[in-house]
Each structure stands twice: as C-alpha cells, then as structure tokens.
Motif scaffolding. Structure first.
Motif: not given
Length: 164
Positions: A121, A125, A128, A141, A143, A147, A152, A157
């Motif tokens: 990710i 992003i 989602i 996941f 991340v 972000n 995660s 997630l």
C-alpha cells in the motif's frame, strides 16, 4: 450491443495514447488480452492494450478476462471509484504495477487468485473500498510508512480514519 461484445472477445491490440479515463466495462470479457501497459508500443506489436495517459477507470474496465496476466499503468490514480470490480475474475492476473494509485474501488481484484503474497500500500493510497481484495491470494499488506490513511499489523489492513 451483443455484436460489439462478441467482436471484443477476440480483441488483441489497442493503442490509445490520449485516453485518460475508461468508462464502464470498456474491455469487459476481452478474452484475448494478456497485458495492459502504460508504455508506448514498440514497432510491429500486435498484442496488448496500451494506455499511456490513463488516470481513471469507472468500473468493470478489464473484468472477466481470464487471460490477463500483467497490468502496468504508471499514471492510473483512480481504479473503479464509481462501480469498482475492474479486474474481477481475471484469474491469471499476477503482476500489478500501479504506483500513482490513490483509490482502489469496491471488489477491484475480486476473484484474482494469482495475486498472491504481500500487497504493498503506497503512501498515495487514500481509499480502499469494500472487498477490494476478496478471493485473492493476498496474505498480508505492507503499508508505506508515510501513508496517512492505513496501517497494518503484518496481516490485516486497517484504516486510520473512516471504515472502508
């Protein structure tokens, strides 16, 4: 409409350099497409979908294509924000490169079992939507540390804000 869909089943090559947005089900069920690329095709190429300026899909863009293996769209920002399911049932899809993605729509990768392992990710992003990775082979996941929207624990997630 049925004639168009039959004709598209065997579609193997598209080069659309000015296209920035794909509307509903543009390549739905195009069984002969094996890859989608953001590059410009080299001379004498007869296969693939080339969309070098694509930034947004609306829904079901490449869904139900059992032979699609690889997708690399370096300018794509929005994947199926309105309807989602853009790569639903692309059962052979295993390679995805979407570095500018900010939105992953509902069910975008539903029933894409060859999308396996860890999914990264990126810091870009923001959204989602539900079921984006339903029935995939994604097991965890990672991340990006920058972000601001997700985190995660290595497996699940989680949203830092609203539920998705």
């Amino acid at each position: 409409m049925q004639i168009i869909q039959q004709d598209l089943k065997n579609l193997k090559y598209v080069y659309a350099p000015g296209v920035t947005k794909i509307y509903m089900a543009a390549f739905l069920g195009c069984n002969s497409i094996t890859f989608v690329s953001g590059d410009h095709p080299i001379d004498n190429v007869t296969e693939g979908v080339y969309l070098p300026e694509l930034k947004e899909t609306v829904g079901f863009a490449f869904a139900d294509n059992p032979n699609l293996i690889s997708v690399s769209l370096p300018k794509l920002e929005i994947l199926g924000d309105w309807k989602g399911y853009d790569f639903r049932n692309c059962t052979k899809l295993r390679e995805i490169d979407l570095p500018e993605l900010t939105i992953i729509g509902e069910g975008s990768f539903k029933n894409v079992p060859n999308l396996k392992g860890e999914f990264y990710i990126t810091k870009k992003i923001k959204t989602i939507k539900m079921g984006a990775f339903e029935q995939t082979g994604v097991t965890s996941f990672e991340v990006d540390k920058d972000n601001k929207n997700f985190y995660s624990d290595g497996y699940g997630l989680y949203s830092k804000g609203e539920l998705f």
